[in-house]
Design a protein around this motif. Structure first.
Motif, mmCIF file in Angstrom:
data_model
loop_
_atom_site.group_PDB
_atom_site.id
_atom_site.type_symbol
_atom_site.label_atom_id
_atom_site.label_comp_id
_atom_site.label_asym_id
_atom_site.label_seq_id
_atom_site.Cartn_x
_atom_site.Cartn_y
_atom_site.Cartn_z
ATOM 1 N N PRO A 286 111.713 0.991 11.087
ATOM 2 C CA PRO A 286 111.837 0.538 9.399
ATOM 3 C C PRO A 286 111.776 -0.913 9.562
ATOM 4 C CG PRO A 286 113.763 2.815 10.130
ATOM 5 C CD PRO A 286 113.206 2.240 11.291
ATOM 6 N N ASP B 74 107.309 -1.504 2.221
ATOM 7 C CA ASP B 74 106.376 -1.067 2.788
ATOM 8 C C ASP B 74 106.343 -0.206 1.287
ATOM 9 O OD1 ASP B 74 105.980 1.305 4.455
ATOM 10 O OD2 ASP B 74 107.966 1.197 5.959
ATOM 11 N N THR C 230 107.903 5.198 3.248
ATOM 12 C CA THR C 230 109.123 4.980 3.818
ATOM 13 C C THR C 230 110.517 5.337 3.618
ATOM 14 O OG1 THR C 230 110.343 3.372 6.022
ATOM 15 C CG2 THR C 230 110.708 3.057 2.891
#
Length: 416
Positions: free
Chosen positions: A321, A45, A48
């Protein structure tokens, strides 16, 4: 060494799936029967905000690397071993007044060059991998921050969603290398635009067609200056549409159940609080921005610009998340990319930035057939450590110690 025998290796470089034996470097000596299972690199990711409380949720959804785009050094150092690899910056540098208030444990808000440069030095000493600047930063401060960061071999990433004066072309001219959320490109296309304009002015701008020639000119300029973008499309879409997932399986997944039941990381309370303050006018603007950023992303990919996949979880609403990476992968299907291309972008290409690692996902289903299959995880491997899916779910966070540290950090930066 971990040996996985007869597994379906998802070869993203050659766009094929091949049965083979895979060795993963580890101090443990383990042999795994991979028959009927699929092995692929772990997801990264690229935008984030990880915390000690959320770390395990990334692994539980197959994210083994995160590019943390703002946070606090002391708190991030509390993350335990059940976590993805973290490629981080810490406090971001904003102007004054700061969009998130005065300087605190998470931000440095200043219009003074000396204070901003001291912030860059602080981040460098902490081992930050890059510097992040925010939407109210002043031009002279930005120029000085980029120059100082370059001297320290640190790239500058900018979230300029709420800027009133620095569009993407100015940012690139100063030397900014990352535009988070693909921010400020819209400002280059519509010079009168910013997020604080009146409803009447927004209606006027939003009804005009984008100038394709201007779009190409702007993005070509950015590509020539080697600017990377992370569009975070799911963030825009959820702010526009609410709790509607582009993959229905997301809401019914084991990952969502774990998030819903987590008594420490109570992210749904945050999302519900934000949702209650969102009005129709805001949703209309977010839908327009979502459409603009999709068009920008499509064109940037077409002309060979660098685009990375990230979520901004857990910002905004309903962006989770780990789990939201699967939604974000699905967003990229509209860009003339096949499943191999998208997964390569979310793994191999991302890790060329964060640093190659030995992180993999052993899956029960084929991720090329559908991205939801990434959520059907057997085992996660992160730098020689192996985590059964059930082990990640049952991992307990030391909440009291985390709260104590947070209170100490809050007081420390209040004094500063």
């Amino acid at each position: 060494m971990i040996e996985i025998k007869n597994v379906n290796w998802v070869n993203l470089e050659d766009k094929k799936i091949e049965v083979k034996d895979i060795s993963i470097h580890s101090e443990d000596k383990i042999e795994i029967d991979g028959r009927g299972k699929f092995l692929m690199p772990g997801l990264a990711d690229m935008h984030t905000h990880i915390t000690p409380a959320s770390a395990k949720h990334y692994l539980y959804s197959g994210v083994t690397t995160v590019r943390n785009t703002g946070g606090n050094y002391e708190l991030l150092n509390m993350i335990d071993g059940v976590s993805p690899k973290v490629y981080a910056t810490y406090r971001f540098i904003d102007g004054e007044p700061g969009l998130w208030g005065p300087s605190s444990y998470g931000n440095i808000s200043t219009n003074k060059i000396d204070t901003a440069l001291a912030g860059v030095e602080e981040l460098h000493k902490q081992g930050a991998k890059f510097i992040k600047v925010y939407g109210n930063i002043q031009e002279d401060v930005l120029e000085a921050v980029v120059k100082k960061s370059s001297e320290l071999n640190l790239e500058v990433a900018a979230d300029l969603l709420h800027t009133k004066s620095i569009d993407s072309l100015k940012a690139a001219a100063y030397g900014v290398k990352w535009l988070e959320h693909a921010s400020s490109i819209v400002h280059s296309l519509y010079p009168d635009y910013n997020t604080q304009i009146s409803t009447e002015e927004f209606e006027r701008i939003s009804q005009s067609e984008v100038d394709e020639q201007r779009l190409t000119e702007v993005l070509t300029n950015l590509r020539e200056k080697e600017v990377k973008i992370v569009p975070t499309l799911s963030l825009y879409r959820h702010l526009a549409e609410g709790r509607t997932f582009n993959l229905p399986e997301i809401g019914k997944s084991k990952q969502m159940k774990l998030l819903d039941e987590d008594k420490v990381f109570t992210v749904n309370n945050q999302f519900n609080a934000i949702e209650s303050r969102i009005n129709d006018d805001f949703r209309i603007r977010q839908k327009w921005e979502y459409q603009q950023v999709k068009a920008i992303t499509a064109k940037y990919l077409e002309i060979g610009g660098e685009v990375y996949i990230g979520t901004d979880a857990p910002a905004g609403t309903w962006v989770y998340p780990g789990l939201s990476m699967i939604e974000e992968l699905n967003e990229f299907k509209s860009f003339n990319l096949d499943a191999f291309d998208i997964l390569k972008k979310a793994t191999v290409e991302a890790k060329a930035v964060t640093g190659e690692d030995d992180s993999y996902l052993l899956l029960n289903g084929n991720p090329i057939e559908q991205f939801e299959n990434i959520l059907d995880i057997n085992t996660v491997f992160v730098d020689g450590e192996s985590f059964k899916h059930s082990e990640i779910a049952n991992h307990i966070i030391e909440a009291e110690e985390m709260i104590r540290m947070f209170e100490e950090v809050e007081k420390k930066y209040e004094i500063l």
